[in-house]
Scaffold this active site. Structure first.
Site, PDB file in Angstrom:
ATOM      1  N   ASP A  79       0.851  -1.197   0.000  1.00  0.00           N
ATOM      2  CA  ASP A  79       0.000   0.000   0.000  1.00  0.00           C
ATOM      3  C   ASP A  79       0.881   1.239   0.000  1.00  0.00           C
ATOM      4  O   ASP A  79       2.104   1.157   0.171  1.00  0.00           O
ATOM      5  CB  ASP A  79      -0.923  -0.005   1.217  1.00  0.00           C
ATOM      6  CG  ASP A  79      -2.133   0.915   1.060  1.00  0.00           C
ATOM      7  OD1 ASP A  79      -2.260   1.574   0.009  1.00  0.00           O
ATOM      8  OD2 ASP A  79      -2.947   0.964   2.005  1.00  0.00           O
ATOM      9  N   LYS A  80       0.225   2.380  -0.165  1.00  0.00           N
ATOM     10  CA  LYS A  80       0.883   3.684  -0.154  1.00  0.00           C
ATOM     11  C   LYS A  80       0.055   4.643   0.687  1.00  0.00           C
ATOM     12  O   LYS A  80      -1.169   4.524   0.762  1.00  0.00           O
ATOM     13  CB  LYS A  80       1.004   4.193  -1.589  1.00  0.00           C
ATOM     14  CG  LYS A  80       1.202   5.702  -1.761  1.00  0.00           C
ATOM     15  CD  LYS A  80      -0.119   6.383  -2.113  1.00  0.00           C
ATOM     16  CE  LYS A  80       0.033   7.884  -2.258  1.00  0.00           C
ATOM     17  NZ  LYS A  80      -1.302   8.532  -2.390  1.00  0.00           N
ATOM     18  N   HIS A  81       0.727   5.584   1.343  1.00  0.00           N
ATOM     19  CA  HIS A  81       0.019   6.614   2.098  1.00  0.00           C
ATOM     20  C   HIS A  81       0.642   7.965   1.795  1.00  0.00           C
ATOM     21  O   HIS A  81       1.867   8.105   1.726  1.00  0.00           O
ATOM     22  CB  HIS A  81       0.088   6.368   3.607  1.00  0.00           C
ATOM     23  CG  HIS A  81      -0.540   7.468   4.399  1.00  0.00           C
ATOM     24  ND1 HIS A  81      -1.903   7.585   4.555  1.00  0.00           N
ATOM     25  CD2 HIS A  81       0.007   8.534   5.042  1.00  0.00           C
ATOM     26  CE1 HIS A  81      -2.167   8.667   5.269  1.00  0.00           C
ATOM     27  NE2 HIS A  81      -1.039   9.256   5.578  1.00  0.00           N
ATOM     28  N   SER A  82      -0.213   8.975   1.614  1.00  0.00           N
ATOM     29  CA  SER A  82       0.243  10.355   1.428  1.00  0.00           C
ATOM     30  C   SER A  82      -0.172  11.185   2.628  1.00  0.00           C
ATOM     31  O   SER A  82      -1.262  10.991   3.191  1.00  0.00           O
ATOM     32  CB  SER A  82      -0.362  10.954   0.157  1.00  0.00           C
ATOM     33  OG  SER A  82      -0.142  12.359   0.111  1.00  0.00           O
ATOM     34  N   THR A 119      -9.187  10.920  -0.975  1.00  0.00           N
ATOM     35  CA  THR A 119      -9.309   9.898  -2.011  1.00  0.00           C
ATOM     36  C   THR A 119     -10.739   9.366  -2.104  1.00  0.00           C
ATOM     37  O   THR A 119     -11.268   9.157  -3.207  1.00  0.00           O
ATOM     38  CB  THR A 119      -8.324   8.750  -1.733  1.00  0.00           C
ATOM     39  OG1 THR A 119      -6.988   9.262  -1.785  1.00  0.00           O
ATOM     40  CG2 THR A 119      -8.476   7.634  -2.754  1.00  0.00           C
ATOM     41  N   ARG A 167      -8.316  13.728  20.500  1.00  0.00           N
ATOM     42  CA  ARG A 167      -7.258  14.657  20.082  1.00  0.00           C
ATOM     43  C   ARG A 167      -7.829  15.895  19.406  1.00  0.00           C
ATOM     44  O   ARG A 167      -7.327  17.011  19.578  1.00  0.00           O
ATOM     45  CB  ARG A 167      -6.288  13.965  19.127  1.00  0.00           C
ATOM     46  CG  ARG A 167      -5.414  12.900  19.778  1.00  0.00           C
ATOM     47  CD  ARG A 167      -4.731  12.049  18.729  1.00  0.00           C
ATOM     48  NE  ARG A 167      -3.949  12.851  17.810  1.00  0.00           N
ATOM     49  CZ  ARG A 167      -3.700  12.508  16.546  1.00  0.00           C
ATOM     50  NH1 ARG A 167      -4.188  11.387  16.050  1.00  0.00           N
ATOM     51  NH2 ARG A 167      -2.959  13.281  15.791  1.00  0.00           N
ATOM     52  N   SER A 182      -1.623   6.908  14.477  1.00  0.00           N
ATOM     53  CA  SER A 182      -2.935   6.975  13.836  1.00  0.00           C
ATOM     54  C   SER A 182      -2.871   6.494  12.397  1.00  0.00           C
ATOM     55  O   SER A 182      -3.662   5.659  11.958  1.00  0.00           O
ATOM     56  CB  SER A 182      -3.463   8.413  13.902  1.00  0.00           C
ATOM     57  OG  SER A 182      -4.709   8.519  13.247  1.00  0.00           O
ATOM     58  N   LYS A 186      -4.051   2.056  11.104  1.00  0.00           N
ATOM     59  CA  LYS A 186      -5.062   1.723  10.093  1.00  0.00           C
ATOM     60  C   LYS A 186      -4.431   1.020   8.897  1.00  0.00           C
ATOM     61  O   LYS A 186      -4.982   0.057   8.357  1.00  0.00           O
ATOM     62  CB  LYS A 186      -5.790   2.987   9.649  1.00  0.00           C
ATOM     63  CG  LYS A 186      -6.615   3.643  10.741  1.00  0.00           C
ATOM     64  CD  LYS A 186      -7.469   4.759  10.217  1.00  0.00           C
ATOM     65  CE  LYS A 186      -6.690   5.980   9.803  1.00  0.00           C
ATOM     66  NZ  LYS A 186      -6.163   6.756  10.939  1.00  0.00           N
ATOM     67  N   LYS A 187      -3.279   1.498   8.466  1.00  0.00           N
ATOM     68  CA  LYS A 187      -2.625   0.885   7.306  1.00  0.00           C
ATOM     69  C   LYS A 187      -2.174  -0.540   7.625  1.00  0.00           C
ATOM     70  O   LYS A 187      -2.392  -1.467   6.839  1.00  0.00           O
ATOM     71  CB  LYS A 187      -1.421   1.734   6.880  1.00  0.00           C
ATOM     72  CG  LYS A 187      -1.780   3.015   6.127  1.00  0.00           C
ATOM     73  CD  LYS A 187      -2.428   2.702   4.795  1.00  0.00           C
ATOM     74  CE  LYS A 187      -2.746   3.957   3.994  1.00  0.00           C
ATOM     75  NZ  LYS A 187      -3.450   3.644   2.730  1.00  0.00           N
TER      76      LYS A 187
END
Length: 433
Positions: A79-82, A119, A167, A182, A186-187
């Protein structure tokens, strides 16, 4: 164990042991930890930090507070996260391109936050596309198509959902330790073998300075690797929009152009997608240079488009998205250019201001209950360094009415500076391995 004792340790700048932190995360999900205790913990972490071992333990604890997916597939799960920016729609191209290269991408994504687009909001501009499915459906579609982009189910990292809500009202959102846990909880709950991170820096990013972006990238990479997921990061430029479009349906349209083989529709978007995909494939055993060629070929050959269309259809979207996407995406009723007030070069772009202009047009949320208009936004936004003559278009506005268009035009003019030719920053500013 006792939540008060754990909070007291963090307050005294001591790191609780891994079992204590994991117990606290479990308590967030079960309710054994009260809101007051969650808020005190968040503030103590915000002020004193947890250190790398503590970040890893909190990430793992929040990951394990709900379902953690397991896979039995004939390829790696990645996967990828930005970290968020404007005109950043790489996921829509990268996920199907990776699937075309033989890896599997169960991408759990989010919605717009502040001035940045989400997204899920972009994909929901496609008629019928359903981002809310079960874990079983996620597994089925990922196995069949190779990629599936959806929102988090209620069973994914419930401790994070609880802590994030606390938070948000206790001024502790910006803690790097809590941001790291955080994002990664999830990832990693998706059962990943490898993850690539795109940490943005610049006017359109949350991280405005290189030092802040580097600190976040190092925290994410170190924590994810410590939790057992092979991870690397790029720090990338967000001093201008990544794509020349801002707004949900408009960004999907740009992605479709790139997936159709038109790199020039968004060259920076295409090139960053190739770099991210190459780095991710390298993490699961490919040569990085060859891997970038694989991603590029998957896009130019149309194979990535086939996977995107199959994913869209599997999630309730139009079955002919690859061939007839122009007719499916919503269009705004008022379209007009913003002319340059003077001649010169595009010297600076305030990406955050452009993103907020789209939010003000109805393309994002001011409060959680706002409904998004998927058709509004900006297209053909000029790039840094472009030479313009007075009257040349700086952007094209897509609005719901004339008043909204006029307000957006004022915002665009305020966000774009015309002057001397600037030094252009590199698209990829730094690698973090």
């Amino acid at each position: 164990m006792d939540a008060r004792a754990i909070i007291a340790k963090v307050r005294r700048k001591q790191t609780p042991d891994a079992d204590e932190i994991k117990w606290f995360a479990s308590g967030l999900a079960s309710g054994a930890v009260s809101d007051a205790q969650a808020g005190a913990f968040a503030m103590a972490v915000c002020l004193n930090g947890l250190g790398e071992a503590g970040r890893v333990a909190l990430t793992q604890g929040m990951r394990d507070s709900g379902d953690v997916l397991s896979w039995d597939l004939d390829g790696p799960v990645v996967d990828k996260h930005s970290s968020g920016g404007v005109g950043d729609c790489t996921s829509l191209i990268l996920a199907p391109a990776l699937a075309a290269c033989g890896v599997f991408v169960p991408m759990i994504s989010g919605r717009g936050l502040g001035h940045t687009g989400g997204t899920l909001d972009k994909l929901e501009s496609i008629p019928g596309y359903d981002t809310n499915i079960t874990d079983a459906q996620l597994k089925q579609i990922t196995r069949k198509v190779g990629c599936c982009i959806i929102g988090a189910t209620g069973s994914i990292a419930p401790a994070d959902k609880r802590l994030y809500g606390v938070r948000d009202v206790t001024a502790t959102v910006e803690s790097i330790d809590l941001i790291t846990a955080s994002i990664l909880s999830k990832k990693l709950a998706a059962g990943l073998e490898a993850l690539v991170l795109d940490v943005k820096v610049g006017s359109g990013a949350f991280m405005k300075t290189p030092d802040d972006a580097r600190a976040l990238a190092k925290s994410l990479v170190g924590t994810a690797n410590g939790a057992g997921c092979a991870t690397a990061a790029f720090i990338t430029d967000m001093d201008q929009p990544l794509a020349p479009t801002l707004g949900n349906a408009l960004e999907v349209g740009t992605c479709m152009e790139v997936l159709a083989g038109n790199r020039l529709a968004a060259p920076r978007l295409h090139d960053l997608t190739v770099a991210l995909g190459g780095r991710l494939l390298a993490l699961v055993g490919h040569d990085e240079g060859e891997a970038e060629e694989m991603i590029s070929d998957a896009i130019s050959s149309g194979r990535a488009m086939e996977h995107f269309a199959a994913m869209t259809a599997a999630l309730g979207g139009p079955p002919d998205m690859a061939d007839d996407w122009h007719t499916h995406l919503p269009k705004a009723p008022v379209i007009g250019e913003v002319p340059a007030p003077e001649s010169g070069h595009i010297n600076a772009i305030n990406g955050e201001a452009l993103g907020l202009a789209v939010v003000d047009m109805g393309g994002g949320r001011r409060v959680e209950t706002d409904r998004i208009d998927p058709a509004v936004g900006l297209s053909e936004v000029v790039m840094l360094g472009t030479k313009v003559t007075r009257g040349d278009p700086l952007a094209v506005i897509h609005a719901v009415d004339e008043d909204s268009a006029e307000a957006a035009a004022r915002a665009v003019l305020a966000a774009i500076t015309i002057g001397d030719a600037p030094d252009l920053p590199d698209l990829i500013r730094e690698r973090i391995d």
